[in-house]
Design a protein around this motif. Structure first.
Motif, PDB file in Angstrom:
ATOM      1  N   LEU A  19       0.663  -1.022  -0.026  1.00 57.68           N
ATOM      2  CA  LEU A  19       0.110  -0.002  -0.111  1.00 57.68           C
ATOM      3  C   LEU A  19       1.023   1.345   0.081  1.00 57.68           C
ATOM      4  CD1 LEU A  19      -2.884   0.549  -0.280  1.00 57.68           C
ATOM      5  CD2 LEU A  19      -2.886   0.655   2.623  1.00 57.68           C
ATOM      6  N   GLU A  20       1.984   1.311   0.871  1.00 56.09           N
ATOM      7  CA  GLU A  20       2.921   2.278   1.065  1.00 56.09           C
ATOM      8  C   GLU A  20       3.314   2.772  -0.441  1.00 56.09           C
ATOM      9  OE1 GLU A  20       2.106   3.772   4.055  1.00 56.09           O
ATOM     10  OE2 GLU A  20       4.110   4.423   3.443  1.00 56.09           O
ATOM     11  N   CYS A  21       3.914   1.602  -0.920  1.00 51.26           N
ATOM     12  CA  CYS A  21       4.619   1.679  -2.267  1.00 51.26           C
ATOM     13  C   CYS A  21       3.663   1.999  -3.446  1.00 51.26           C
ATOM     14  CB  CYS A  21       5.102   0.203  -2.674  1.00 51.26           C
ATOM     15  SG  CYS A  21       6.296   0.394  -4.164  1.00 51.26           S
ATOM     16  N   LEU A  22       2.537   1.533  -3.408  1.00 51.87           N
ATOM     17  CA  LEU A  22       1.508   2.045  -4.719  1.00 51.87           C
ATOM     18  C   LEU A  22       1.150   3.514  -4.303  1.00 51.87           C
ATOM     19  CD1 LEU A  22      -0.631  -0.904  -4.768  1.00 51.87           C
ATOM     20  CD2 LEU A  22       0.941  -0.287  -6.594  1.00 51.87           C
ATOM     21  N   LYS A  23       1.058   4.181  -3.191  1.00 52.73           N
ATOM     22  CA  LYS A  23       0.752   5.261  -2.675  1.00 52.73           C
ATOM     23  C   LYS A  23       1.633   6.250  -3.057  1.00 52.73           C
ATOM     24  CE  LYS A  23      -2.797   5.212   0.607  1.00 52.73           C
ATOM     25  NZ  LYS A  23      -2.917   4.973   2.239  1.00 52.73           N
ATOM     26  N   ASN A  24       2.911   6.024  -2.759  1.00 57.77           N
ATOM     27  CA  ASN A  24       3.988   6.958  -2.648  1.00 57.77           C
ATOM     28  C   ASN A  24       5.078   6.870  -3.583  1.00 57.77           C
ATOM     29  OD1 ASN A  24       2.681   7.925  -0.300  1.00 57.77           O
ATOM     30  ND2 ASN A  24       3.618   6.324   0.939  1.00 57.77           N
ATOM     31  N   HIS A  25       5.241   5.873  -4.340  1.00 59.90           N
ATOM     32  CA  HIS A  25       6.367   5.604  -5.376  1.00 59.90           C
ATOM     33  C   HIS A  25       5.890   5.633  -6.656  1.00 59.90           C
ATOM     34  CE1 HIS A  25       8.577   3.576  -2.028  1.00 59.90           C
ATOM     35  NE2 HIS A  25       8.807   4.774  -1.949  1.00 59.90           N
ATOM     36  N   THR A  26       6.504   6.106  -7.556  1.00 62.17           N
ATOM     37  CA  THR A  26       6.265   5.955  -9.097  1.00 62.17           C
ATOM     38  C   THR A  26       6.547   4.440  -9.478  1.00 62.17           C
ATOM     39  OG1 THR A  26       7.437   8.081  -9.271  1.00 62.17           O
ATOM     40  CG2 THR A  26       7.175   6.806 -11.156  1.00 62.17           C
ATOM     41  N   VAL A 138      -5.068   2.736  -6.762  1.00 58.08           N
ATOM     42  CA  VAL A 138      -4.209   1.897  -5.617  1.00 58.08           C
ATOM     43  C   VAL A 138      -5.493   0.682  -5.159  1.00 58.08           C
ATOM     44  CG1 VAL A 138      -3.228   2.192  -3.350  1.00 58.08           C
ATOM     45  CG2 VAL A 138      -2.892   3.864  -5.067  1.00 58.08           C
ATOM     46  N   GLN A 139      -6.638   1.540  -4.735  1.00 63.92           N
ATOM     47  CA  GLN A 139      -7.627   0.744  -4.068  1.00 63.92           C
ATOM     48  C   GLN A 139      -7.948  -0.539  -5.093  1.00 63.92           C
ATOM     49  OE1 GLN A 139     -10.928   2.995  -2.978  1.00 63.92           O
ATOM     50  NE2 GLN A 139     -10.016   3.905  -1.173  1.00 63.92           N
ATOM     51  N   LYS A 140      -8.252  -0.302  -6.383  1.00 68.25           N
ATOM     52  CA  LYS A 140      -8.559  -1.265  -7.317  1.00 68.25           C
ATOM     53  C   LYS A 140      -7.642  -2.291  -7.377  1.00 68.25           C
ATOM     54  CE  LYS A 140     -10.246  -1.690 -12.061  1.00 68.25           C
ATOM     55  NZ  LYS A 140      -9.143  -2.474 -12.829  1.00 68.25           N
ATOM     56  N   TYR A 141      -6.212  -1.736  -7.614  1.00 71.33           N
ATOM     57  CA  TYR A 141      -5.059  -2.852  -7.747  1.00 71.33           C
ATOM     58  C   TYR A 141      -4.985  -3.726  -6.523  1.00 71.33           C
ATOM     59  CZ  TYR A 141      -0.372  -4.492  -9.146  1.00 71.33           C
ATOM     60  OH  TYR A 141       0.659  -5.019  -9.539  1.00 71.33           O
ATOM     61  N   MET A 142      -4.977  -2.979  -5.187  1.00 73.18           N
ATOM     62  CA  MET A 142      -4.869  -3.782  -3.904  1.00 73.18           C
ATOM     63  C   MET A 142      -6.164  -4.855  -3.864  1.00 73.18           C
ATOM     64  SD  MET A 142      -2.383  -3.136  -2.370  1.00 73.18           S
ATOM     65  CE  MET A 142      -2.712  -3.699  -0.579  1.00 73.18           C
ATOM     66  N   SER A 143      -7.310  -4.316  -4.396  1.00 70.25           N
ATOM     67  CA  SER A 143      -8.457  -5.485  -4.412  1.00 70.25           C
ATOM     68  C   SER A 143      -8.340  -6.649  -5.430  1.00 70.25           C
ATOM     69  CB  SER A 143      -9.786  -4.775  -4.707  1.00 70.25           C
ATOM     70  OG  SER A 143      -9.817  -4.435  -6.129  1.00 70.25           O
TER      71      SER A 143
END
Ligand code: ZN
Ligand code: ZN
Length: 145
Positions: A19-26, A138-143
């Protein structure tokens, strides 16, 4: 296997703190299978995720596409051994880069002095994107993981 990012598990990455990575990193967003691969450049260390050693060949393969894309050439995964006999895998853009690394890291050796995996030629794909995800993405990918 995805022809663009070389693995068949399209939601395997990010591995650590996804989650951290998807939110904060390119992310490198594979235009073919949609897999996100961290391609964030750390200016303090001058490194991207693919520059770090990996515990296994399989994990290194998950990041190889970001190396190839950054270097615009087929990079290689090399098997390294440390003084205590521990095996790790590291991606280098060329044999010369491997040799430079071994010179600076005297405790490390590479028995083969050749890569254990690389793709034959570097290819670009039309739908590749390199950017941060929106919070909805991010939400979609995590799901989907
Ligand atoms: Zn990341
Ligand atoms: Zn892919």
């Amino acid at each position: 296997m995805c022809k663009e990012c070389y693995v068949d598990q399209s939601r395997m990455t990010p591995l650590l703190n996804p989650l951290e990575c998807l939110k904060n990193h390119t992310q490198y967003i594979c235009g073919t299978c949609g897999r996100c691969i961290c391609i964030e450049y750390d200016p303090n260390r001058g490194l991207q995720r693919w520059n770090f050693p990996f515990k296994s060949l399989e994990i290194a393969k998950l990041y190889l596409r970001t190396a190839d894309y950054t270097e615009k050439r087929p990079c290689g995964i090399y098997e390294l051994k440390s003084e205590n006999g521990r095996i790790s895998y590291k991606i280098f853009a060329s044999n010369e880069d491997l040799k430079l690394y071994l010179k600076k890291n005297k405790g490390k050796t590479c028995e083969k002095m050749a890569s254990v995996f690389s793709v034959e030629e570097y290819q670009e794909f039309p739908n590749t994107q390199v950017r941060r995800l929106t919070s909805g993405e991010v939400q979609k990918y995590m799901s989907e993981r």
